[in-house]
Design an enzyme around this catalytic site. Sequence first.
Site, short mmCIF file in Angstrom:
data_model
loop_
_atom_site.label_atom_id
_atom_site.label_comp_id
_atom_site.label_asym_id
_atom_site.label_seq_id
_atom_site.Cartn_x
_atom_site.Cartn_y
_atom_site.Cartn_z
N CYS A 189 0.77 -0.93 -0.08
CA CYS A 189 0.06 -0.24 -0.06
C CYS A 189 0.90 1.16 0.04
O CYS A 189 2.10 1.20 0.39
CB CYS A 189 -1.04 0.10 1.13
N SER A 229 3.06 -2.38 4.27
CA SER A 229 2.91 -0.92 3.95
C SER A 229 4.29 -0.47 3.25
O SER A 229 5.49 -1.04 3.43
CB SER A 229 3.04 -0.46 5.14
N ASP A 230 4.19 0.59 2.55
CA ASP A 230 5.31 1.46 2.01
C ASP A 230 5.98 1.83 3.27
O ASP A 230 5.25 1.90 4.40
CB ASP A 230 5.16 2.46 1.10
N TYR A 231 7.25 2.21 3.36
CA TYR A 231 7.94 2.58 4.64
C TYR A 231 7.63 3.82 5.23
O TYR A 231 8.05 4.91 4.77
CB TYR A 231 9.46 2.44 4.25
N GLY A 232 7.02 3.69 6.24
CA GLY A 232 6.36 4.75 7.19
C GLY A 232 5.01 5.35 6.61
O GLY A 232 4.38 6.17 7.00
#
Length: 734
Positions: A225, A259-262
């Site tokens: 995402c 998740s994408d990072y953060g």
Amino acid sequence: MGFGKLRWAVLLLPYFLPLGYSSANAVETRSWDESYALSHKVVSQMTVDEKVGVLTGVTFAKSKCNGDTHPVSRLGIPALCFKDGPAGVQPSKSVTGFPAGINAASTFSRTLMRKRGEAIGRELKGKGVNTWYGPSIDIMRNPKGGRGWEAFGPDPYLNSEGGYETIMGVQGVGVQACAKHLAANNQEHNRYNLSVTLDDRAMWEVYGYPYIRSIKEADLSSVMCSFNRINGTFTCSHPKLLANDGFLRSNGFKGFVVSDYGATHGTAAEIANAGMEMEQPGEFDPLVNGGGVFTEGGLKNSVLNGTVSNERLDEMAVRVLAPWYRLRQDVDYPPIDHAANVRSEEHTALAKEIASASAVLLKNAPRNSNSSSLTPGRHFGLPILRSEIKEMAIIGEDAKQPDLSLCNELVECTNGTLAVGWGSGGNSLEFLVAPADAITSYVGDSATIATSLSNDATAGAAAAANKDVAFVFVNARSGEWIQNIVHDQGGDRNDLELFYEGRQLIERVAAVCNNTIVVVHSVGPVFMPWSTHPNITAIVYAGVPGEQSGPSIVDVLYGNYNPSGRLPFSIADTEEAYGTQIVYDRTIGPLTLNYTEGLFLDYRYMEEHGISPRFEYGFGLSYTTFSYGSLDIRSNGSSKSVTFSIRNTGGVDGTEIPQLYLGFPEGSGEPKKVLRGFSDVAVRVDEIKNVTMTLTELDMSVWDVTTQQWTVPSGEFKVYIGASVKDIRLTGSF
Ligand SMILES: *[C@@H]1O[C@H](CO)[C@@H](O)[C@H](O)[C@H]1NC(C)=O
Ligand SMILES: *[C@@H]1O[C@H](CO)[C@@H](O)[C@H](O)[C@H]1NC(C)=O
Ligand SMILES: *[C@@H]1O[C@H](CO)[C@@H](O)[C@H](O)[C@H]1NC(C)=O
Ligand SMILES: *[C@@H]1O[C@H](CO)[C@@H](O)[C@H](O)[C@H]1NC(C)=O
Ligand SMILES: *[C@@H]1O[C@H](CO)[C@@H](O)[C@H](O)[C@H]1NC(C)=O
Ligand SMILES: *[C@@H]1O[C@H](CO)[C@@H](O)[C@H](O)[C@H]1NC(C)=O
Ligand SMILES: *[C@@H]1O[C@H](CO)[C@@H](O)[C@H](O)[C@H]1NC(C)=O
Ligand SMILES: *[C@@H]1O[C@H](CO)[C@@H](O)[C@H](O)[C@H]1NC(C)=O
Ligand SMILES: *[C@@H]1O[C@H](CO)[C@@H](O)[C@H](O)[C@H]1NC(C)=O
Ligand SMILES: *[C@@H]1O[C@H](CO)[C@@H](O)[C@H](O)[C@H]1NC(C)=O
């Protein structure tokens, strides 16, 4: 004719010999049912802490890869290793720097897309990587979007097919693919907080469309995402995308969402209950202003206080481990070994073949040796005949080997030849061969070579004057993020001009050399007002070709490879022609972008508004010519079978890329032409080949927002078979 058939047939021979790969690497997968059963069994023995560990990254600093999960050693579950792509294994040493996604797209070859995926998969597996963050199937909504080159361009169908073939290749050798970024992740400026207003039909027919075939037919393992929001809600906590009745699961998705990072914001319960499974890299990122929601007690306490049910926690862990079992990564999977040399001669040859196959010949001088524009005994345009060229020039910063020590993960070689964009989707260029070096070595002492490997136009013109041919190499770059400023630009391009005054360089050279050949390396469309200049006898758009840039362009320029690449986007003369904009907002505030254009991107927008681009979608020339005939459309169950013939009417063997565009019935709200089929057909001189393309029910459907179903509209469909979206050769209907 300026060249003989025989010689050409010999030169082109290697091109028709497929690279032989053994299928020994192919894994025998388990069924989803069996994988789910195994996954249930192991998860049922885990503590809450262990389940949370499987669902969270160990933090970026502690990761042995680009993010990995916590192992559950007592149950035989290792830390799962995640690694970036999508242009290869990245960051890494002793790997192949493959052509980027946009170049795989411009081959319009399913075979090469699949082989590229397999080769990347073998390299990942050799390093012990469990999951690859690729392919990107982000739509190139605007050509200036910084990461557009990572995926397959503005058309949803080409992204769907490119994504499908890549995933089949990667997963076929046992590595999990992670398709990204769901959804509407189309610009770098303000990407951490912008909200896209996206209507339901565009979600299903454009931005979500590329996921559907890979979910249904390629058993896609995972989906990432994105950073942005849709309709105000962050995608990683968006039930309409992720929940059991949302987009992914209603299409049958059985893997997990990471998740994408953060990209996680809000509470663990909001995110877990919305449908996201895994958080990476497992810590808060102040730059993104997000992440670390599941870790540090967030998910565990939410389970303990009941805001996330035990059933949901189990479901999450089961979904994460099911693809691992399906691909049998539980049995003898190679251990993580970053030092492993996974390069091979086959992979180098394949990287070069794909790069050659992705080069698009946009212009070429007529090759009739009696043409008035030709001086007897001298050859203009392409391919270059070595025997006729005595003095040549190689011009432009873009022909030069970059200083590889200046290239790193975030700034991928700001100078020297462009082989890939920058950011996490970049590539290893450890073995890059630049065009100037490859040409020099190929030419040997058959000609004298003057070089001017900068964009200094005065020096370039001096080198080019009176030469038999001058090659001018120019580029335009982009990449991820807005913090890296290259040529006054961060991430998204500022405009569609060539970098470093490339346009002036070309014009000054063309003013003094009547056989100027331009090679463009670029992440996407660039303005080409100079394309009609009479002294510019050929133009090759070579995109971002990866490490074998030099050898691959030599093969095209010298006729060892007959060009077959086609544009996976349109090249227009104005930004307005594309109908969308990048909003250059550098704040972290809540920017809203309304995708008012709906389904009308690139050629679909241009056809609707009567805009003629300079070079249209699907366009590309060959050193031979093809004719089309005998269109036949038949019903076959709920599908249509479309057959036609292609004849090679020119002087050399070559590959044609026929394209099928569908015209939906009046009133369906669809663009005038929608790409729904393509093929790469190798045809020898005078040979005729029959081509069959199948239109499935989905291909003929529109998304009905009322019934929430795909529906085949009633009325007459038109079938356009062409060599580009504008060069339609056959028309039929049903
Ligand atoms: C966004 O809002 C529009 C307009 O209300 C709606 O049609 C669409 O389904 C929503 N999309 C998502 C993904 O929530
Ligand atoms: C449950 O725990 C989470 C995580 O610590 C916390 O954010 C949330 O407020 C708690 N909810 C209740 C109802 O206690
Ligand atoms: C080219 O010129 C030669 C000599 O005048 C003539 O024999 C030949 O037919 C011409 N070829 C073409 C393709 O016009
Ligand atoms: C990169 O190349 C351009 C064009 O030749 C030049 O203007 C610029 O100074 C170079 N930058 C670096 C960092 O070498
Ligand atoms: C092209 O340029 C070459 C070298 O300057 C010159 O000899 C030749 O006459 C020119 N030919 C044409 C057709 O302009
Ligand atoms: C083309 O090149 C020749 C030199 O070969 C030059 O004399 C002529 O002016 C150039 N034409 C244009 C339109 O620049
Ligand atoms: C998005 O912008 C709003 C308003 O400025 C701010 O309150 C919020 O913290 C931002 N969210 C993120 C994730 O940066
Ligand atoms: C977005 O644009 C569409 C089409 O112009 C319009 O109908 C809709 O109201 C807009 N949505 C918002 C939230 O501005
Ligand atoms: C008809 O459809 C079947 C099943 O999809 C397929 O196997 C067959 O090849 C098709 N026939 C033609 C002529 O396309
Ligand atoms: C191509 O199709 C035509 C018409 O159906 C048929 O006559 C011909 O034999 C086919 N050719 C090949 C090579 O299959």
